[in-house]
Design a protein around this motif. Structure first.
Motif, PDB file in Angstrom:
ATOM      1  N   ASP A 172      52.529   0.203 115.461  1.00  0.00           N
ATOM      2  CA  ASP A 172      51.220   0.652 115.945  1.00  0.00           C
ATOM      3  C   ASP A 172      50.689   1.817 115.117  1.00  0.00           C
ATOM      4  O   ASP A 172      49.505   1.865 114.763  1.00  0.00           O
ATOM      5  N   VAL A 173      51.603   2.745 114.780  1.00  0.00           N
ATOM      6  CA  VAL A 173      51.196   3.867 113.927  1.00  0.00           C
ATOM      7  C   VAL A 173      50.782   3.351 112.551  1.00  0.00           C
ATOM      8  O   VAL A 173      49.843   3.870 111.942  1.00  0.00           O
ATOM      9  N   THR A 185      47.259   2.011 112.755  1.00  0.00           N
ATOM     10  CA  THR A 185      46.279   3.099 112.855  1.00  0.00           C
ATOM     11  C   THR A 185      46.128   3.832 111.528  1.00  0.00           C
ATOM     12  O   THR A 185      45.010   4.155 111.109  1.00  0.00           O
ATOM     13  N   GLU A 186      47.263   4.097 110.874  1.00  0.00           N
ATOM     14  CA  GLU A 186      47.188   4.821 109.601  1.00  0.00           C
ATOM     15  C   GLU A 186      46.441   3.997 108.555  1.00  0.00           C
ATOM     16  O   GLU A 186      45.637   4.538 107.787  1.00  0.00           O
ATOM     17  N   LEU A 193      50.190   8.846 116.660  1.00  0.00           N
ATOM     18  CA  LEU A 193      48.987   8.017 116.813  1.00  0.00           C
ATOM     19  C   LEU A 193      47.796   8.883 117.185  1.00  0.00           C
ATOM     20  O   LEU A 193      46.693   8.737 116.640  1.00  0.00           O
ATOM     21  N   THR A 194      48.007   9.832 118.103  1.00  0.00           N
ATOM     22  CA  THR A 194      46.932  10.749 118.479  1.00  0.00           C
ATOM     23  C   THR A 194      46.604  11.691 117.330  1.00  0.00           C
ATOM     24  O   THR A 194      45.424  11.999 117.091  1.00  0.00           O
ATOM     25  N   VAL A 215      44.231  10.310 114.637  1.00  0.00           N
ATOM     26  CA  VAL A 215      42.821  10.254 115.046  1.00  0.00           C
ATOM     27  C   VAL A 215      42.219  11.663 115.073  1.00  0.00           C
ATOM     28  O   VAL A 215      41.099  11.894 114.605  1.00  0.00           O
ATOM     29  N   SER A 234      44.161   1.688 109.000  1.00  0.00           N
ATOM     30  CA  SER A 234      42.731   1.487 109.252  1.00  0.00           C
ATOM     31  C   SER A 234      41.979   2.814 109.270  1.00  0.00           C
ATOM     32  O   SER A 234      40.931   2.950 108.641  1.00  0.00           O
ATOM     33  N   ILE A 235      42.512   3.812 109.974  1.00  0.00           N
ATOM     34  CA  ILE A 235      41.780   5.076 110.124  1.00  0.00           C
ATOM     35  C   ILE A 235      42.091   6.026 108.972  1.00  0.00           C
ATOM     36  O   ILE A 235      41.190   6.538 108.309  1.00  0.00           O
TER      37      ILE A 235
END
Lengths: 156, 86
Positions: free
Chosen positions: B53-54, B57-58, A81-82, A85, B60-61
């Motif tokens: 959760d990953v 994030t993947e 996750l980090t 980003v 969207s980001i």
């Protein structure tokens, strides 16, 4: 059947990294190099998530009724996750540098930009750029190299 | 064949296809879109690997914001090209 899924996933993750690194090495276009870096990052993230996976476990979310259930390792997930980003931050920095290179040297080809940067450095230092004596007849600079040596530039 | 294995196989084939297209496609904008597609398939893979959760994030980001940054940078360099031509 779980080993088949794992094998396919590992092949996908390693292949993604290999394709990204190969694209980074073989490309001369600066945008394509950053894009291949993004692809290689995705492969590395997938490999990390696979390292913490258990086939008989659930997602690491604590629900009131399932407190004794086996869970997937959440530490690689937090790291990935980090890493996602941070990867976007690295891409933004690299793209801003690419835009700067484009503004200064008016090209996106890596070799042309390197040549122009070398020429600008030589011009700033007041040095005649070193040229080969074995080049084709039209490009052969006959008197220039002796002057370069007498001038005592930084190439000596 | 197990339907889960088949689904995984299809998604991994999509990932590898998108990566090859992103690296080797001639048009830069098409290559950026292919890289976004690769990120989207990777997000589906994270859901299969029980990391929701990953995956969020993947998707969207990695797939949204990264593509937007790339398209913005391409737009910047193209506009300079036009100004040079005029």
């Amino acid at each position: 059947m779980n080993w088949a899924i794992g094998l396919v996933m590992f092949v996908g993750a390693v292949g993604l990294s290999v394709i990204g690194i190969a694209g980074m090495l073989m490309s001369n276009h600066l945008f394509r190099m950053v894009l291949a870096l993004a692809v290689a990052e995705a492969g590395a993230n997938l490999l990390l998530i696979l390292a913490g996976y258990r086939w008989d476990a659930a997602a690491p979310i604590l629900l009131p009724g399932h407190s004794t259930q086996a869970m997937v390792d959440p530490v690689p997930q937090a790291m990935v996750l980090t890493a996602i980003v941070i990867g976007v931050g690295v891409q933004a920095l690299a793209l801003s540098l690419v835009i700067r290179v484009r503004q200064h040297y008016a090209t996106l080809d890596m070799r042309v930009a390197r040549q122009r940067m070398q020429d600008a450095l030589d011009q700033a230092a007041g040095v005649v750029p070193p040229r080969s004596q074995e080049g084709p007849a039209g490009e052969r600079p006959l008197p220039a190299p002796t002057r370069t040596i007498e001038a005592g530039g930084p190439h000596d | 064949m197990d339907p889960m294995t088949l689904l995984t196989l299809l998604i991994c084939a999509g990932i590898l296809f998108g990566a090859v297209a992103a690296v080797s496609m001639g048009n830069v904008v098409s290559a950026v879109i292919a890289a976004g597609l690769t990120s989207l398939f990777a997000a589906v893979t994270y859901v299969i690997l029980s990391a929701p959760d990953v995956a969020m994030t993947e998707a969207s980001i990695g797939s949204g914001l990264s593509t937007a940054i790339f398209l913005y940078a391409i737009n910047r360099t193209r506009r300079q090209e036009h100004e040079k031509d005029d």
